[in-house]
Enzyme design. Structure first.
Site, PDB file in Angstrom:
ATOM      1  N   LEU A 204      11.648   1.562   6.705  1.00 30.95           N
ATOM      2  CA  LEU A 204      11.018   2.026   5.478  1.00 30.95           C
ATOM      3  C   LEU A 204      11.725   3.287   4.990  1.00 30.95           C
ATOM      4  O   LEU A 204      12.044   4.179   5.783  1.00 30.95           O
ATOM      5  CB  LEU A 204       9.544   2.344   5.741  1.00 30.95           C
TER       6      LEU A 204
ATOM      7  N   LYS B 140       6.579  -1.906   2.043  1.00 32.40           N
ATOM      8  CA  LYS B 140       5.396  -1.290   2.669  1.00 32.40           C
ATOM      9  C   LYS B 140       4.221  -2.253   2.506  1.00 32.40           C
ATOM     10  O   LYS B 140       3.330  -2.070   1.661  1.00 32.40           O
ATOM     11  CB  LYS B 140       5.104   0.073   2.048  1.00 32.40           C
TER      12      LYS B 140
ATOM     13  N   GLU C 128      13.068   2.903  13.760  1.00 29.95           N
ATOM     14  CA  GLU C 128      12.131   3.954  13.346  1.00 29.95           C
ATOM     15  C   GLU C 128      10.946   3.935  14.287  1.00 29.95           C
ATOM     16  O   GLU C 128      10.951   3.227  15.294  1.00 29.95           O
ATOM     17  CB  GLU C 128      11.683   3.712  11.898  1.00 29.95           C
TER      18      GLU C 128
ATOM     19  N   TYR D 189       0.829  -1.206   0.000  1.00 29.41           N
ATOM     20  CA  TYR D 189       0.000   0.000   0.000  1.00 29.41           C
ATOM     21  C   TYR D 189       0.858   1.248   0.000  1.00 29.41           C
ATOM     22  O   TYR D 189       2.068   1.209   0.239  1.00 29.41           O
ATOM     23  CB  TYR D 189      -0.937   0.001   1.207  1.00 29.41           C
TER      24      TYR D 189
END
Length: 280
Positions: free
Chosen positions: A202, A146, A178, A33
């Site tokens: 990411l 993702k 993260e 996505y």
């Protein structure tokens, strides 16, 4: 203005049932996505988002036939139909609907999308700054994809929320990776530090913009691993994402960052980022 949905070639109401029971995104999280912010009717960094979408699809061997240009046209059409000038586009692609089994089916991919109005972070909250907690990074090894598999992120985010915090900053092997839905940065002695790109994090689209903003302000942007203790000793801490943009973090695990207020450089970078949006 209206929030709208799209499912495999048809625009639908958001409460309209459109997902088959054998949809692999529903059963396996077998898909990818993107979330794209729209400012003044224009999707921000759309090319970068779609390039990342294609790379995520390739990483899970998802056979997308559409090109980046096809997705651009679809998104622009949807934004125009919604007439939402300030919105977020959620685009999801799965391996489609087929009788449940682990092996890849011979089925067309499924493409769904929503366009929803978004208000963004409240100005007062941004000026006060947000709190965060540290949390063990319990996700899988390929966070650069993702994918739809976000349960560890959701659980950590909920723990942060229950603790009165906005974000959980994830830690793996003693180093910060993260946030549950953000990239993490610290500012120390006039230098911006963030975790190097790897399969464990990411590659944030807003991260790309922040690097440009930082360099335009003449501030070094260093990709380097750092520990929770180093973060707590930073002059400033901030996170970035498509929806939160550049957001100051003033307290982590009950400990103040700097003087406990949003850092001067962070807020300067945020203002520069808003200029960057207008120029895109």
């Amino acid at each position: 203005m209206m929030n709208i949905g799209y499912a495999n070639g048809k625009y639908v109401q958001l409460d309209e049932p459109v997902i088959p029971i054998d949809e692999r995104g529903h059963q396996f999280g077998d898909g990818v996505y993107e979330v794209i912010r729209v400012y003044k009717g224009k999707p921000f960094m759309l090319e970068e988002h779609l390039q990342r979408l294609i790379q995520s699809a390739k990483a899970i061997k998802l056979p997308i036939q559409q090109s980046v240009e096809d997705f651009k046209a679809l998104i622009l059409e949807a934004v125009q139909k919604s007439n939402e000038l300030e919105s977020a586009v959620y685009l999801q692609i799965t391996r489609g609907a087929a009788v449940r089994q682990h092996l890849f089916p011979s089925a067309p991919v499924s493409i769904t999308m929503t366009v929803r109005q978004v208000a963004g972070i409240d100005t007062e909250a941004r000026e006060i700054g947000m709190k965060a907690i540290f949390h063990e990074d319990e996700r899988w090894a390929n966070c650069y994809i993702k994918s739809l598999n976000l349960l560890p992120n959701i659980l950590a985010k909920q723990i942060a929320h229950d603790a009165g915090c906005y974000e959980a900053i994830l830690v793996r092997d003693g180093f910060i990776t993260e946030g549950t839905s953000s990239n993490v940065y610290m500012v120390k002695n006039g230098v911006v530090y963030t975790t190097p790109l790897s399969k464990q994090i990411l590659s944030g689209i807003t991260r790309m913009a922040v690097k440009e903003v930082t360099e335009s302000l003449g501030v070094p942007f260093i990709e380097k691993k750092f520990t929770p203790d180093e973060l707590l000793q930073a002059d400033e801490v901030f996170i970035t994402s498509t929806t939160s943009e550049i957001l100051p973090i003033v307290n982590v695990d009950g400990k103040s960052i700097g003087d406990g207020n949003p850092g001067e450089w962070t807020m300067k970078a945020y203002r520069k980022f808003k200029e960057f949006i207008l120029a895109d």
